[in-house]
Design an enzyme around this catalytic site. Structure first.
Site, PDB file in Angstrom:
ATOM      1  CG  ASP A   1      20.382  58.554  69.631  1.00 15.52           C
ATOM      2  OD1 ASP A   1      20.100  58.524  68.415  1.00 15.52           O
ATOM      3  OD2 ASP A   1      19.605  58.951  70.524  1.00 15.52           O
TER       4      ASP A   1
ATOM      5  CG  HIS B   1      16.051  58.579  68.951  1.00 16.17           C
ATOM      6  ND1 HIS B   1      17.036  59.263  69.643  1.00 16.17           N
ATOM      7  CD2 HIS B   1      14.864  59.152  69.307  1.00 16.17           C
ATOM      8  CE1 HIS B   1      16.482  60.186  70.393  1.00 16.17           C
ATOM      9  NE2 HIS B   1      15.154  60.144  70.203  1.00 16.17           N
TER      10      HIS B   1
ATOM     11  CB  SER C   1      14.720  63.386  70.872  1.00 15.49           C
ATOM     12  OG  SER C   1      14.259  62.725  72.025  1.00 15.49           O
TER      13      SER C   1
END
Length: 679
Positions: free
Chosen positions: A521, A472, A622
């Site tokens: 992910d 992402h 992230s």
């Protein structure tokens, strides 16, 4: 005086004016003045010498002739320095003999006087003449090997009966070159046989018969060709054949008889120097049918014979480590031809493995060899370019008989250098934290990479050309413009390593539904070029695909995300942070939050969660790594267990975040990288 007058009468004026004359000091015989000087020079024609005969010398006498002096040079070299007064007899005996030029050379005479003389000196007078140089008597290097004849201006050589002058016009030799082509039998011997052979002989005898025949030589028992005490040939006999040259032969033992030449065309050469009193040699020649010899080297012929006749076929088997016909054959059949040659005929040549194909970051070194030898039984040795790589496989390989490189234990495949992973050189002793934590030291987390755009996030170096991150973070971004930064802790550092992306590969199972579903992910980033590994830029190790996770196991998560000290949680940290947090239970991980749209977040087996009160990853972290064991542990190496994936905003969560479980994707990572490397 009578002899001189007679010479003058015999020579025309135009000749003796050049060949003889007087040389004297300025003012002679009245005396020379102060500061007087003269420079006189004459040269002899070719084959002649020039001499000066002083008949009078009266100069000021000083030590080393410092004041008044006459100096004589021959071809630029000083031959005499004269001063004082000398009588005629002394001049003839000691002074005049060296005043002579070399043949065709020059004499130069220099005279000077100083400012004062206590009495008048008359000076000097001499007579110069040019005379013929007798090369035959006075020149030991005249090069005539037999007779020398002098004439005015030169000399010439001549020879005894039976000899003639060679092209150099000095050496006397004999006429002993003979073409005997077409004769099938006959006799050949050294010049003057059975007497002493001639000096400076250069004999050449040519024999030529039909192609299907060979010449056979039979030497007489008397054989006497000069050699030295070390049994090396001074004079020599050689036999040039189509297969090669036989000899040289010398001494008192004749070549073996009969001597088979295996050739229908030969040249017999005999050469002698200018000394010695040896008898030489004699032989008779005849012909016989040609045979084939086992001449193919590095092989075995079956059946084995000393020679083979026309039409006989044999099997040629190359020795171990040798191949024929450019490596296509190790054995073949061949037939003896009427010309005494084999057909077909392929030489057995040693196997060449060539330089092996090696991967990047490996260096190939040949064992015990300054040259690059890659032939049968040669060895090569591998080692890696730096301490940040390790060699996987054997380091020593040998070229085998099949033309392949094999390791010392016989295993197939070449070794390769792989990155040393998960072993930072900087010890981690402080307990920093992302949420309200401390800064990481440079080199403490060397696998951590920073992504600034399009979203701020992290990535993890897994080898020198690949990184892994959360899908992402880079979804929808053009891969050719993605930049990563490594080897830094300060996000604004100008000395960081800038790494350019070549390709982004997002996991095919990623649904790109970030509102509720972060399954799969994970993404791989391939660099345009390999990075230079160092203490501040090292890869992390990938875990085993079936490692599993243990509840409460302590790991380390790191990134440049938000911190509690920022007060504004959307503001990212300038410096790299890390924190140690535990893995949480599976039941706790399934307890997922509800989004703002009242939808429940989805938890799958491809995830795990970790954290505790006041310690967690935040936005901006992230894609960064979760590693085990934690950095403050003395255990190593460290493995990439998770990738920071999703969770509630830091202000809404008190203790946990969700991570992509890397062990579930090991096969996908390896297959993807291998597929890219084979393209």
């Amino acid at each position: 005086m009578l002899r001189l007058s007679l010479l003058l009468l015999l020579l025309p004026y135009s000749t003796y004016s050049v060949l003889l004359g007087w040389v004297e000091s300025p003012g002679y015989p009245m005396g020379y003045s102060p500061y007087a000087s003269m420079n006189w020079s004459r040269c002899a024609p070719r084959g002649h010498t020039l001499s000066i005969r002083l008949i009078h010398l009266d100069l000021e006498e000083t030590q080393n002739c410092e004041n008044d002096a006459v100096k004589v040079f021959s071809n630029g070299s000083l031959v005499a320095v004269l001063c004082g007064k000398k009588e005629y007899k002394e001049l003839q005996k000691t002074v005049n003999p060296p005043l002579l030029s070399s043949p065709g050379g020059c004499l130069t005479l220099l005279f000077h006087s100083d400012y004062s003389n206590t009495k008048r000196h008359t000076g000097f007078r001499g007579f110069y003449t040019v005379q013929d140089f007798d090369e035959c008597q006075d020149d030991p290097n005249n090069e005539c090997t037999q007779f020398c004849h002098n004439f005015i201006g030169g000399y010439h050589c001549s020879c005894r009966h039976g000899y003639y002058l060679a092209k150099n016009k000095h050496t006397c030799t004999v006429s002993c070159t003979e073409d005997l082509s077409g004769l099938k039998k006959g006799v050949i011997s050294s010049p003057s046989w059975p007497g002493t052979y001639a000096e400076n002989a250069n004999c050449q005898y040519t024999l030529s018969v039909e192609e299907h025949l060979q010449l056979e030589l039979h030497f007489s028992e008397t054989f006497d060709v000069e050699q030295n005490n070390d049994s090396q040939c001074i004079d020599e006999l050689t036999i040039e054949t189509h297969p090669g040259t036989l000899g040289p032969f010398c001494g008192n033992k004749p070549p073996p008889s009969p001597l088979l030449t295996h050739s229908h065309h030969i040249q017999i050469r005999f050469m002698s120097d200018g000394f010695g009193s040896n008898k030489g040699f004699s032989l008779h020649f005849k012909t016989r049918g040609k045979v084939c010899r086992p001449v193919i080297s590095n092989s075995i012929m079956t059946p084995q014979k000393p020679d083979y006749h026309r039409g006989q076929t044999v099997k040629v088997t190359c020795n171990v480590g040798y191949v024929a016909n450019s490596g296509l054959l190790t054995q073949y059949e061949t037939t003896c031809q009427s010309s005494g040659t084999w057909g077909p005929s392929y030489p057995c040549e040693i196997v060449d493995c060539g330089l092996p194909l090696i991967g990047d970051n490996s260096i190939l070194q040949l064992v015990d060899s300054a040259d690059q030898k890659t032939k049968y039984n040669d060895q090569i040795q591998f080692y890696c370019t730096s301490k940040y790589y390790k060699l996987e496989g054997n380091d020593t390989y040998t070229c085998n008989a099949s033309g392949e490189w094999v390791s010392v234990d016989g295993k197939e495949g070449m070794p390769k250098c792989t990155e040393v992973c998960g072993m930072p050189e900087v010890d981690s002793s402080s307990s920093g934290r992302i949420l309200g934590g401390k800064n990481a030291a440079l080199g403490e987390i060397p696998w951590q990479l920073l992504i600034k755009e399009p979203k701020r996030g992290g990535a993890t170096l897994i080898n020198d050309q690949w990184a892994v991150t959360a899908a992402h973070v880079i979804t929808g971004f053009e891969e050719s413009t993605l930049k990563l930064f490594g080897g830094l802790v300060d996000g604004m550092s100008s000395s960081a390593s800038v790494i350019y992306s070549e390709k982004i590969i997002i996991h095919p199972g990623y649904a790109n539904n970030e509102e509720i579903n972060f399954n799969n992910d994970i993404a791989l980033i391939k660099f345009k070029s390999r990075v230079n590994l160092g203490p501040n830029l090292l890869p992390i190790c990938l875990p085993e695909s079936n490692r599993g996770l243990v509840e409460n196991e302590q790991g380390t998560v790191s990134g440049w995300g938000a911190t509690i000290e920022n007060k504004r949680l959307k503001q990212s940290s300038r410096f790299l942070q890390y924190v140690h947090i535990p893995v949480m239970s599976l039941s706790s991980c399934r307890d997922t939050p509800t989004t703002s749209s009242n939808k429940k977040m989805i938890f799958t087996d491809n995830m795990f969660c970790a954290g505790e009160t006041g310690k967690d990853s935040c936005p901006g972290d992230s894609g960064g790594p979760f590693v085990l064991p934690m950095l403050s542990s003395d255990e190593g190496p460290h493995y990439l267990i998770g990738i920071v994936s999703w969770g509630l905003p830091c202000k809404d969560r008190s203790y946990k975040g969700w991570y992509t479980k890397v062990e579930n994707y090991i096969d996908w990572i390896q297959r993807t990288i291998e597929a890219e490397e084979t393209q």
